[in-house]
Design a protein around this motif. Structure first.
Motif, PDB file in Angstrom:
ATOM      1  N   PHE A  18       0.787  -1.126   0.086  1.00  0.00           N
ATOM      2  CA  PHE A  18      -0.005  -0.025  -0.130  1.00  0.00           C
ATOM      3  C   PHE A  18       0.899   1.136   0.133  1.00  0.00           C
ATOM      4  CE2 PHE A  18      -2.524   3.155   2.102  1.00  0.00           C
ATOM      5  CZ  PHE A  18      -3.542   3.317   1.414  1.00  0.00           C
ATOM      6  N   TYR A  19       1.879   1.178   0.780  1.00  0.00           N
ATOM      7  CA  TYR A  19       2.642   2.323   0.780  1.00  0.00           C
ATOM      8  C   TYR A  19       3.853   2.506  -0.353  1.00  0.00           C
ATOM      9  CZ  TYR A  19       0.578   3.615   5.238  1.00  0.00           C
ATOM     10  OH  TYR A  19      -0.236   4.254   5.979  1.00  0.00           O
ATOM     11  N   ALA A  20       3.915   1.488  -1.041  1.00  0.00           N
ATOM     12  CA  ALA A  20       4.777   1.471  -2.198  1.00  0.00           C
ATOM     13  C   ALA A  20       4.178   2.053  -3.012  1.00  0.00           C
ATOM     14  CB  ALA A  20       5.335   0.107  -2.587  1.00  0.00           C
ATOM     15  N   ALA A  21       2.542   2.068  -3.172  1.00  0.00           N
ATOM     16  CA  ALA A  21       1.945   2.681  -4.232  1.00  0.00           C
ATOM     17  C   ALA A  21       2.188   4.176  -4.211  1.00  0.00           C
ATOM     18  CB  ALA A  21       0.517   2.230  -4.052  1.00  0.00           C
ATOM     19  N   PRO A  22       2.173   4.869  -5.190  1.00  0.00           N
ATOM     20  CA  PRO A  22       2.463   6.378  -5.429  1.00  0.00           C
ATOM     21  C   PRO A  22       1.530   7.213  -4.911  1.00  0.00           C
ATOM     22  CG  PRO A  22       1.857   5.693  -7.619  1.00  0.00           C
ATOM     23  CD  PRO A  22       2.088   4.312  -6.893  1.00  0.00           C
ATOM     24  N   ARG A  23       0.233   6.594  -4.497  1.00  0.00           N
ATOM     25  CA  ARG A  23      -0.802   7.683  -3.762  1.00  0.00           C
ATOM     26  C   ARG A  23      -0.795   7.894  -2.430  1.00  0.00           C
ATOM     27  NH1 ARG A  23      -6.668   6.877  -6.338  1.00  0.00           N
ATOM     28  NH2 ARG A  23      -5.841   4.895  -6.667  1.00  0.00           N
ATOM     29  N   ASP A  24      -1.010   8.952  -2.153  1.00  0.00           N
ATOM     30  CA  ASP A  24      -1.095   9.404  -0.653  1.00  0.00           C
ATOM     31  C   ASP A  24      -2.510   9.384  -0.017  1.00  0.00           C
ATOM     32  OD1 ASP A  24      -0.650  10.145   1.935  1.00  0.00           O
ATOM     33  OD2 ASP A  24       0.483  12.048   1.315  1.00  0.00           O
ATOM     34  N   PRO A  25      -3.042   8.635   0.650  1.00  0.00           N
ATOM     35  CA  PRO A  25      -4.405   8.797   1.278  1.00  0.00           C
ATOM     36  C   PRO A  25      -4.775  10.102   1.977  1.00  0.00           C
ATOM     37  CG  PRO A  25      -3.273   7.246   2.260  1.00  0.00           C
ATOM     38  CD  PRO A  25      -2.169   7.625   1.177  1.00  0.00           C
TER      39      PRO A  25
ATOM     40  N   SER B  32     -12.559   3.626   7.924  1.00  0.00           N
ATOM     41  CA  SER B  32     -12.243   3.727   6.612  1.00  0.00           C
ATOM     42  C   SER B  32     -12.042   5.113   6.554  1.00  0.00           C
ATOM     43  CB  SER B  32     -13.710   3.550   5.800  1.00  0.00           C
ATOM     44  OG  SER B  32     -13.417   4.410   4.816  1.00  0.00           O
ATOM     45  N   PHE B  33     -10.700   5.389   5.424  1.00  0.00           N
ATOM     46  CA  PHE B  33     -10.151   6.687   5.250  1.00  0.00           C
ATOM     47  C   PHE B  33     -11.354   7.323   4.418  1.00  0.00           C
ATOM     48  CE2 PHE B  33      -5.371   5.110   5.077  1.00  0.00           C
ATOM     49  CZ  PHE B  33      -5.310   5.050   6.453  1.00  0.00           C
ATOM     50  N   ARG B  34     -12.066   6.633   3.807  1.00  0.00           N
ATOM     51  CA  ARG B  34     -12.813   7.529   2.713  1.00  0.00           C
ATOM     52  C   ARG B  34     -14.009   7.992   3.465  1.00  0.00           C
ATOM     53  NH1 ARG B  34     -17.012   5.502  -0.768  1.00  0.00           N
ATOM     54  NH2 ARG B  34     -16.772   3.278   0.281  1.00  0.00           N
TER      55      ARG B  34
ATOM     56  N   SER C 159     -15.129   7.154   6.845  1.00  0.00           N
ATOM     57  CA  SER C 159     -14.941   7.148   8.445  1.00  0.00           C
ATOM     58  C   SER C 159     -16.004   6.136   8.982  1.00  0.00           C
ATOM     59  CB  SER C 159     -15.315   8.394   8.982  1.00  0.00           C
ATOM     60  OG  SER C 159     -14.568   9.409   8.339  1.00  0.00           O
ATOM     61  N   GLU C 160     -16.393   5.097   8.341  1.00  0.00           N
ATOM     62  CA  GLU C 160     -17.308   3.953   8.800  1.00  0.00           C
ATOM     63  C   GLU C 160     -16.272   3.024   9.401  1.00  0.00           C
ATOM     64  OE1 GLU C 160     -20.562   3.376   8.709  1.00  0.00           O
ATOM     65  OE2 GLU C 160     -20.839   5.535   7.831  1.00  0.00           O
ATOM     66  N   PRO C 161     -16.540   2.301  10.497  1.00  0.00           N
ATOM     67  CA  PRO C 161     -16.038   1.280  10.971  1.00  0.00           C
ATOM     68  C   PRO C 161     -15.772  -0.022   9.788  1.00  0.00           C
ATOM     69  CG  PRO C 161     -17.781   1.347  12.148  1.00  0.00           C
ATOM     70  CD  PRO C 161     -17.894   2.476  11.223  1.00  0.00           C
ATOM     71  N   VAL C 162     -14.525  -0.453   9.749  1.00  0.00           N
ATOM     72  CA  VAL C 162     -14.099  -1.483   8.561  1.00  0.00           C
ATOM     73  C   VAL C 162     -15.058  -2.728   8.790  1.00  0.00           C
ATOM     74  CG1 VAL C 162     -12.358  -2.922   7.514  1.00  0.00           C
ATOM     75  CG2 VAL C 162     -12.103  -0.403   8.130  1.00  0.00           C
ATOM     76  N   LEU C 163     -14.880  -3.123   9.962  1.00  0.00           N
ATOM     77  CA  LEU C 163     -15.585  -4.349  10.537  1.00  0.00           C
ATOM     78  C   LEU C 163     -16.935  -4.560  10.372  1.00  0.00           C
ATOM     79  CD1 LEU C 163     -15.141  -7.239  11.661  1.00  0.00           C
ATOM     80  CD2 LEU C 163     -15.659  -6.222  13.948  1.00  0.00           C
ATOM     81  N   GLY C 164     -17.697  -3.237  10.588  1.00  0.00           N
ATOM     82  CA  GLY C 164     -19.255  -3.083  10.378  1.00  0.00           C
ATOM     83  C   GLY C 164     -19.309  -3.065   8.818  1.00  0.00           C
TER      84      GLY C 164
ATOM     85  N   SER D 216     -14.045  -4.418  -2.160  1.00  0.00           N
ATOM     86  CA  SER D 216     -12.602  -4.349  -2.271  1.00  0.00           C
ATOM     87  C   SER D 216     -12.222  -3.459  -3.633  1.00  0.00           C
ATOM     88  CB  SER D 216     -12.134  -5.783  -2.519  1.00  0.00           C
ATOM     89  OG  SER D 216     -12.657  -6.526  -3.705  1.00  0.00           O
ATOM     90  N   VAL D 217     -12.772  -3.607  -4.609  1.00  0.00           N
ATOM     91  CA  VAL D 217     -12.630  -2.682  -5.718  1.00  0.00           C
ATOM     92  C   VAL D 217     -12.432  -1.294  -5.292  1.00  0.00           C
ATOM     93  CG1 VAL D 217     -13.289  -1.964  -8.069  1.00  0.00           C
ATOM     94  CG2 VAL D 217     -13.338  -4.301  -7.485  1.00  0.00           C
ATOM     95  N   LYS D 218     -13.514  -0.713  -4.669  1.00  0.00           N
ATOM     96  CA  LYS D 218     -13.819   0.536  -4.170  1.00  0.00           C
ATOM     97  C   LYS D 218     -12.467   1.046  -3.213  1.00  0.00           C
ATOM     98  CE  LYS D 218     -17.942   2.321  -4.037  1.00  0.00           C
ATOM     99  NZ  LYS D 218     -19.282   2.024  -3.665  1.00  0.00           N
ATOM    100  N   ALA D 219     -12.331  -0.089  -2.262  1.00  0.00           N
ATOM    101  CA  ALA D 219     -11.322   0.462  -1.506  1.00  0.00           C
ATOM    102  C   ALA D 219      -9.683   0.578  -2.045  1.00  0.00           C
ATOM    103  CB  ALA D 219     -10.702  -0.616  -0.519  1.00  0.00           C
ATOM    104  N   VAL D 220      -9.639  -0.372  -3.205  1.00  0.00           N
ATOM    105  CA  VAL D 220      -8.208  -0.194  -3.849  1.00  0.00           C
ATOM    106  C   VAL D 220      -8.590   1.202  -4.593  1.00  0.00           C
ATOM    107  CG1 VAL D 220      -7.061  -0.858  -6.031  1.00  0.00           C
ATOM    108  CG2 VAL D 220      -7.954  -2.373  -4.193  1.00  0.00           C
ATOM    109  N   SER D 221      -9.367   1.660  -5.166  1.00  0.00           N
ATOM    110  CA  SER D 221      -9.537   2.609  -6.011  1.00  0.00           C
ATOM    111  C   SER D 221      -9.378   4.171  -5.258  1.00  0.00           C
ATOM    112  CB  SER D 221     -10.702   2.771  -7.240  1.00  0.00           C
ATOM    113  OG  SER D 221     -12.063   2.571  -6.176  1.00  0.00           O
ATOM    114  N   THR D 222      -9.896   4.030  -4.261  1.00  0.00           N
ATOM    115  CA  THR D 222      -9.796   4.974  -3.153  1.00  0.00           C
ATOM    116  C   THR D 222      -8.903   5.224  -2.190  1.00  0.00           C
ATOM    117  OG1 THR D 222     -11.552   4.036  -1.683  1.00  0.00           O
ATOM    118  CG2 THR D 222     -12.319   5.512  -3.494  1.00  0.00           C
ATOM    119  N   SER D 223      -7.899   4.394  -2.482  1.00  0.00           N
ATOM    120  CA  SER D 223      -6.661   4.132  -1.238  1.00  0.00           C
ATOM    121  C   SER D 223      -7.090   4.312  -0.024  1.00  0.00           C
ATOM    122  CB  SER D 223      -5.694   5.467  -1.662  1.00  0.00           C
ATOM    123  OG  SER D 223      -5.502   5.549  -2.798  1.00  0.00           O
ATOM    124  N   ASP D 224      -8.034   3.271   0.209  1.00  0.00           N
ATOM    125  CA  ASP D 224      -8.688   3.154   1.690  1.00  0.00           C
ATOM    126  C   ASP D 224      -7.881   2.021   2.270  1.00  0.00           C
ATOM    127  OD1 ASP D 224     -10.339   3.062   4.091  1.00  0.00           O
ATOM    128  OD2 ASP D 224     -12.055   3.028   2.877  1.00  0.00           O
TER     129      ASP D 224
END
Lengths: 227, 326
Positions: free
Chosen positions: B27-34, B92-94, B96-101, B282-290
């Protein structure tokens, strides 16, 4: 001379293959009397096994053309229905195969494999079949048969597997036993033991045996007639 | 058996740990900064630092990982969100919802989709494979074989769109795909998922037909099957008790893996039918750097595969006594 118990007349087994028709057996005649042993010798691919699979009706029906007649105790086998054959197989006529490891199911215990033949043909209960399996294992000389009955084939040694195979084929006291190279895969000492075992059992039950081999020494030892 | 399971579960935990670490690093190797994404258009260095602090990504990587890992077992305190009880997968970074929920909210959709289509493809795939093997070389076999060849070369996003157009828009036979919780309305659950089940199982059905057929063709020619016939057992008994028993092992193995992968999200199917399951998440998490969401989804997917692997191993031991001792 008494009427032969098994009589094969002008047997022809032809396979249709991509390269044309293969005449595996072409015009074979033989008779076998009750309690006698017929030895069949021949090199590999000479149609020994094919003949005997045809007697049991185990050939591939779609690609095999069979002609002639096979009479077992007066019953014509080549025209018999699958259901009639099922009733005879394992019951009146049984077969011992060459490779006991491959021929025994790896998924079921020895006891179950012996017992299911017995249950199928006599309608015995599970318990009776188990008792019968133990009895048969004792007869073929497996030590501690009441324990080994629950073993799987891979837990048996090569010689023991072949003995179990024999126990399985004799469980319903068949009148005809076809032994297809039963000793080829075994070492010489075990080979001799198996031969003795077959002779003893033949005397006890009066079974007719067709013995297939390519070993002439073995044939001389067991057969009353050879062809 | 118990020790075997224990060993497998311990091994699985180690694998999950490694996977989560890899995701962290990647995740941190990817160039995007959340933080840059969350910061907005006018972003001063001060706000950026504040955002980083709030997201918990200001610390060095190992420290971050440790916090995340700790959160799984003892929970975690956030400056912005307050306490997050264990097992805490973060927020979630995107949104702010709890991930587990969020994952627990999405999981029933994915499970319903996977299990429903599994039922369809096992029944039809294995069934037609059996028929093809029994009728080897006959017309039925040829039909099944060609149909499965066509089926396995289809794509869900084409079949899916076409199926919605035909069965929902034109003929009106099937409901528009949607997810209603089973506990809420079983009827709506069924009718809303029927089309996705059928479409998702097309390719699987084709593959299972081919696999079942080839396995059975092989076992039907085994010596022990011939022995079973020589014992006078009925054809049906020989088929199921001997040939099928031998063919089952590899099929169960593949089935377990397939189910594991499906539980991690059927991305294309969910996208095609607009279902909000794990795959879409999962697709959304990847595309939003979450990152927290991505870690959560990856863990769920990996756990599903590991769990099914253990189940497959246990089932395999039941099927084949030869592997029990090993």
């Amino acid at each position: 001379m008494s009427t032969p118990f098994l009589s094969v007349r002008d047997l022809r087994v032809h396979f249709s293959t991509e390269d044309g028709v293969v005449k595996a057996v072409d015009g074979l005649d033989f008779d076998l009397e009750q309690g006698k042993t017929l030895g069949i010798v021949g090199e590999s691919g000479s149609g020994k096994s094919v003949t005997n699979l045809a007697i049991l009706g185990l050939h591939h029906k779609d690609s095999t053309a069979i002609g002639g007649e096979i009479l077992l105790d007066g019953q014509e086998l080549l025209t018999a229905t699958e259901r009639e054959l099922e009733r005879l197989r394992g019951n009146k006529m049984a077969m011992i195969f060459q490779d006991a490891l491959a021929s025994l199911s790896p998924y079921h215990t020895i006891g179950r494999q012996i017992g299911e033949t017995y249950r199928k043909h006599t309608g015995a209960s599970k318990k009776e079949a188990r008792a019968r399996s133990i009895e048969m294992l004792t007869k073929v000389g497996i030590p501690q048969p009441d324990l080994r009955v629950d073993d799987y084939p891979h837990q048996f040694s090569g010689g023991m597997r072949q003995r179990a195979m024999i126990a399985m084929s004799l469980v319903c006291n068949p009148t005809l036993l076809i032994a297809d190279e039963p000793t080829t895969a075994l070492d010489v000492t075990v080979q001799a033991q198996i031969m003795d075992l077959l002779k003893d059992l033949q005397q006890e039950f009066g079974t007719s045996i067709i013995f297939i081999t390519h070993d002439l020494g073995v044939i001389a030892d067991i057969a009353t007639t050879s062809s | 058996m118990f020790r075997f399971l224990l060993r497998r579960i311990a091994g699985g935990a180690v694998i999950l740990l490694i996977i989560s670490a890899i995701v962290f690093v990647l995740f941190y190797a990817a160039p995007r900064d959340p933080a840059r994404l969350a910061c907005g258009k006018v972003c001063t260095p001060e706000t950026l630092a504040l955002v980083k602090q709030n997201l918990g990504i200001a610390d060095p990587l190992p420290v971050q990982y440790w916090h995340w890992f700790e959160g799984l077992f003892v929970g975690r305190d956030y400056a912005t969100f307050g306490n997050c009880p264990a097992p805490c997968l973060g927020y979630s970074f995107r949104n702010s919802e709890p991930v587990l929920g969020t994952i627990l909210d999405r999981f029933p959709t994915t499970v319903s989709l996977s299990l429903g289509s599994a039922v369809v493809f096992v029944i039809f795939g294995v069934g037609s494979g059996m028929l093809a093997a029994v009728k080897q070389g006959k017309a039925l076999d040829k039909i099944a074989s060609s149909a499965s060849l066509i089926g396995s070369s289809l794509q869900i996003y084409i079949v899916g769109v076409f199926a919605i157009y035909l069965f929902t828009d034109q003929l009106g036979w099937l409901d528009r795909p949607s997810y209603t919780p089973f506990t809420e309305n079983p009827g709506a659950w069924f009718s809303g998922l029927l089309l996705p089940w059928l479409v998702l199982s097309v390719i699987f059905t084709a593959n299972y037909t081919r696999m079942t057929r080839s396995q059975l063709v092989e076992t039907l020619s085994e010596d022990y099957v011939r022995t079973a016939r020589a014992k006078g057992l009925a054809a049906r008994t020989v088929f199921f008790r001997f040939a099928w028993r031998g063919a089952m092992g590899p099929i169960v193995t593949i089935f377990g893996l397939d189910l594991g992968v499906l539980f991690g999200g059927a991305i294309i199917t969910e996208k095609t039918f607009n279902l909000h399951g794990i795959g879409e998440l999962s697709v959304k998490a990847v595309s939003t750097s979450d990152l927290p969401m991505l870690l959560g989804v990856v863990l769920v997917a990996a756990t599903a595969i590991l769990v099914f692997n253990v189940i497959v191993d246990a089932v395999y031991a039941l099927i084949d006594p030869r592997v029990r001792l090993a």
